[in-house]
Enzyme design. Structure first.
Site, PDB file in Angstrom:
ATOM      1  N   ASN A  21      -5.381   7.307  -5.793  1.00  0.00           N
ATOM      2  CA  ASN A  21      -6.132   8.520  -5.397  1.00  0.00           C
ATOM      3  C   ASN A  21      -5.417   9.792  -5.838  1.00  0.00           C
ATOM      4  O   ASN A  21      -5.095  10.666  -5.050  1.00  0.00           O
ATOM      5  CB  ASN A  21      -6.395   8.528  -3.884  1.00  0.00           C
TER       6      ASN A  21
ATOM      7  N   HIS B  17       1.558   5.402  -1.662  1.00  0.00           N
ATOM      8  CA  HIS B  17       1.191   6.593  -2.440  1.00  0.00           C
ATOM      9  C   HIS B  17       2.463   7.193  -3.049  1.00  0.00           C
ATOM     10  O   HIS B  17       3.366   7.594  -2.306  1.00  0.00           O
ATOM     11  CB  HIS B  17       0.532   7.644  -1.546  1.00  0.00           C
ATOM     12  N   LEU B  18       2.508   7.239  -4.377  1.00  0.00           N
ATOM     13  CA  LEU B  18       3.675   7.848  -5.041  1.00  0.00           C
ATOM     14  C   LEU B  18       3.370   9.236  -5.572  1.00  0.00           C
ATOM     15  O   LEU B  18       4.268   9.945  -5.989  1.00  0.00           O
ATOM     16  CB  LEU B  18       4.162   6.968  -6.199  1.00  0.00           C
ATOM     17  N   ARG B  19       2.072   9.593  -5.585  1.00  0.00           N
ATOM     18  CA  ARG B  19       1.646  10.895  -6.138  1.00  0.00           C
ATOM     19  C   ARG B  19       1.977  10.988  -7.621  1.00  0.00           C
ATOM     20  O   ARG B  19       2.249   9.986  -8.264  1.00  0.00           O
ATOM     21  CB  ARG B  19       2.275  12.077  -5.353  1.00  0.00           C
TER      22      ARG B  19
ATOM     23  N   HIS C 224       2.921  14.402   1.805  1.00  0.00           N
ATOM     24  CA  HIS C 224       2.327  15.712   1.525  1.00  0.00           C
ATOM     25  C   HIS C 224       3.438  16.729   1.758  1.00  0.00           C
ATOM     26  O   HIS C 224       4.215  16.587   2.718  1.00  0.00           O
ATOM     27  CB  HIS C 224       1.166  16.021   2.473  1.00  0.00           C
TER      28      HIS C 224
ATOM     29  N   HIS D 242       0.872  -1.195   0.000  1.00  0.00           N
ATOM     30  CA  HIS D 242       0.000   0.000   0.000  1.00  0.00           C
ATOM     31  C   HIS D 242       0.898   1.231   0.000  1.00  0.00           C
ATOM     32  O   HIS D 242       1.532   1.535   1.004  1.00  0.00           O
ATOM     33  CB  HIS D 242      -0.910   0.021   1.234  1.00  0.00           C
TER      34      HIS D 242
ATOM     35  N   HIS E 112      -4.285  -0.890   5.989  1.00  0.00           N
ATOM     36  CA  HIS E 112      -3.840  -0.073   7.119  1.00  0.00           C
ATOM     37  C   HIS E 112      -4.762  -0.213   8.335  1.00  0.00           C
ATOM     38  O   HIS E 112      -5.343   0.769   8.802  1.00  0.00           O
ATOM     39  CB  HIS E 112      -3.638   1.396   6.740  1.00  0.00           C
TER      40      HIS E 112
ATOM     41  N   ASP F 217       1.513   2.476   3.517  1.00  0.00           N
ATOM     42  CA  ASP F 217       0.678   3.670   3.393  1.00  0.00           C
ATOM     43  C   ASP F 217       1.530   4.938   3.507  1.00  0.00           C
ATOM     44  O   ASP F 217       1.077   5.947   4.040  1.00  0.00           O
ATOM     45  CB  ASP F 217      -0.454   3.676   4.434  1.00  0.00           C
TER      46      ASP F 217
ATOM     47  N   LEU G 260      -4.837   8.926   8.111  1.00  0.00           N
ATOM     48  CA  LEU G 260      -6.115   8.211   8.181  1.00  0.00           C
ATOM     49  C   LEU G 260      -5.927   6.774   7.712  1.00  0.00           C
ATOM     50  O   LEU G 260      -5.232   6.566   6.720  1.00  0.00           O
ATOM     51  CB  LEU G 260      -7.162   8.922   7.317  1.00  0.00           C
TER      52      LEU G 260
ATOM     53  N   LYS H  86      -9.164  -0.533  -5.731  1.00  0.00           N
ATOM     54  CA  LYS H  86      -9.193   0.131  -4.434  1.00  0.00           C
ATOM     55  C   LYS H  86     -10.572   0.724  -4.152  1.00  0.00           C
ATOM     56  O   LYS H  86     -11.110   1.490  -4.951  1.00  0.00           O
ATOM     57  CB  LYS H  86      -8.143   1.256  -4.425  1.00  0.00           C
TER      58      LYS H  86
ATOM     59  N   ALA I  36      -3.927  14.469   5.701  1.00  0.00           N
ATOM     60  CA  ALA I  36      -3.659  13.203   6.385  1.00  0.00           C
ATOM     61  C   ALA I  36      -2.593  12.420   5.645  1.00  0.00           C
ATOM     62  O   ALA I  36      -2.676  12.247   4.431  1.00  0.00           O
ATOM     63  CB  ALA I  36      -4.943  12.383   6.446  1.00  0.00           C
TER      64      ALA I  36
END
Ligand code: NCD
Ligand code: ZN
Length: 348
Positions: free
Chosen positions: A42, A16-18, A251, A14, A174, A247, A219, A99, A263
């Site tokens: 996302n 996030h690479l953006r 940011h 899980h 998560h 996760d 989150l 997802k 988050a």
């Protein structure tokens, strides 16, 4: 005395690479130590079609020119998702999983699902085709306390979906509560959970005591210490239903250090040293390999990685960068709040 530890090259189930300006700065942080990762969809706008997933995969690979890192792509489920497109993208090898975000549950989740009856045909097609469903397990109802949103989700949403769709393989992502750990343990089959690095380390006091610490806010939000201990027990138990999904959710600092903090905790840079420290303290260093390199691949039906990662433990604490510079601004690296003695010394 130096001690060393040789692990299967790990996977992150899980991540996030953006995209855009942040991607090039962030992707190498995971690709350094990890062979593969399940990439969260996302983005703004979200990755909702096979064609968008393939285009995003190409942007990730372009950000990692000298790497053999394999991004495992996911589709963002909406009430308009076309089961045929989804199954075709899976058959073509473009996506590994789908997802599910309840609408409004977390960062960039406005396009998520409100009415789970509308996605029933998609779940049935996924069960039939053997496509795993990754679930952000929180209800979003305003009247439900934020600390109860995971446990309420299990009863109101997840259990009914699983009951109505036999054979659907679900990863509760998560997990943050003893309730989720117990629920995963109670299932006969087709259910697993990912656990993040930071939820093994912090509880809600870390976020709130002595002033609000935005870099510990993510989150699902960290819960009471008894829940952290339940996660630690699950992660270090050797139960194959629990495996690593960091996760890691970067940011830029301006989005974290402000009146309405985004988050996400960013742990990609040093997740493996942190986990070595956590598992060593728990007296279960021998179980780290399976948690990071075996159980997730097995659940997803992927071959385990052939490569290895070697870590060494020295006497002195290791210094990790406090921030990673990206084209979208600096991103603060998660501070575990205790000294870490492990470092990665070799990768193959
Ligand atoms: C994630 C993000 O920033 O995209 N944030 C987080 O706190 N984990 C979204 C998510 O996985 O919930
Ligand atoms: Zn996430």
């Amino acid at each position: 005395m130096t001690r060393s530890l040789t692990l299967t090259r790990p996977d992150d189930f899980h991540l996030h690479l953006r995209d855009g300006a942040m991607l090039a700065g962030i992707a190498p942080e995971t690709a350094r130590d990890f062979a593969r990762a399940i990439i969260m969809p996302n983005l703004v706008p979200p990755v909702v079609t096979g064609a968008q997933a393939e285009a995003y995969r190409q942007r990730i690979l372009a950000a990692l020119p000298d790497s053999d890192f394999v991004p495992l792509m996911t589709l963002y489920l909406t009430e308009a998702t076309d089961p045929a497109d989804l199954v075709a993208a899976h058959r073509a090898g473009i996506i590994t999983a789908v997802k599910l975000y309840p609408a409004g549950a977390t960062t960039n989740s406005a396009s998520g699902v409100r009415d789970f009856d509308k996605t029933r045909p998609v779940f049935e097609a996924m069960a039939e085709a053997g496509i795993p469903l990754c679930v952000h397990g929180e209800v979003t109802d305003a009247e439900i306390d934020i600390f109860d949103r995971e446990s309420v989700f299990i009863d109101r949403v997840l259990d009914p979906i699983r009951g109505a769709t036999p054979g659907l393989r679900v990863i509760m992502e998560h997990v943050t509560t003893r309730d989720a750990v117990d629920y995963v343990r109670s299932a006969d089959a087709d259910l697993a959970a990912t656990i993040t690095t930071h939820h093994l380390i912090i509880n809600r006091n870390h976020i709130l005591v002595g002033g609000i610490k935005p870099h510990y806010y993510c989150l699902p939000v960290a819960k009471r210490e008894e829940h952290r201990l339940a996660l630690l027990e699950a992660a270090t138990s050797g139960d194959a239903r629990f495996f690593l999904g960091t996760d890691s959710a970067p940011h830029s600092d301006d989005k974290k250090e402000c009146a309405c903090c985004a988050a996400g905790c960013f742990t990609a840079t040093h997740t493996m040293p942190l986990l070595a420290e956590v598992f060593e303290r728990a007296g279960t260093l021998d179980r780290l390999d399976a948690f990071c390199g075996h159980f997730g691949a097995d659940f997803y039906g992927l071959a385990r990685n052939a490569g290895q990662l070697r870590l060494e433990r020295g006497e002195d604490p290791v210094m990790f960068p406090a921030k990673i510079e990206t084209g979208a601004g600096p991103v603060t690296v998660f501070d575990p709040g205790f000294p870490v003695h492990w470092r990665v010394v070799a990768r193959s």
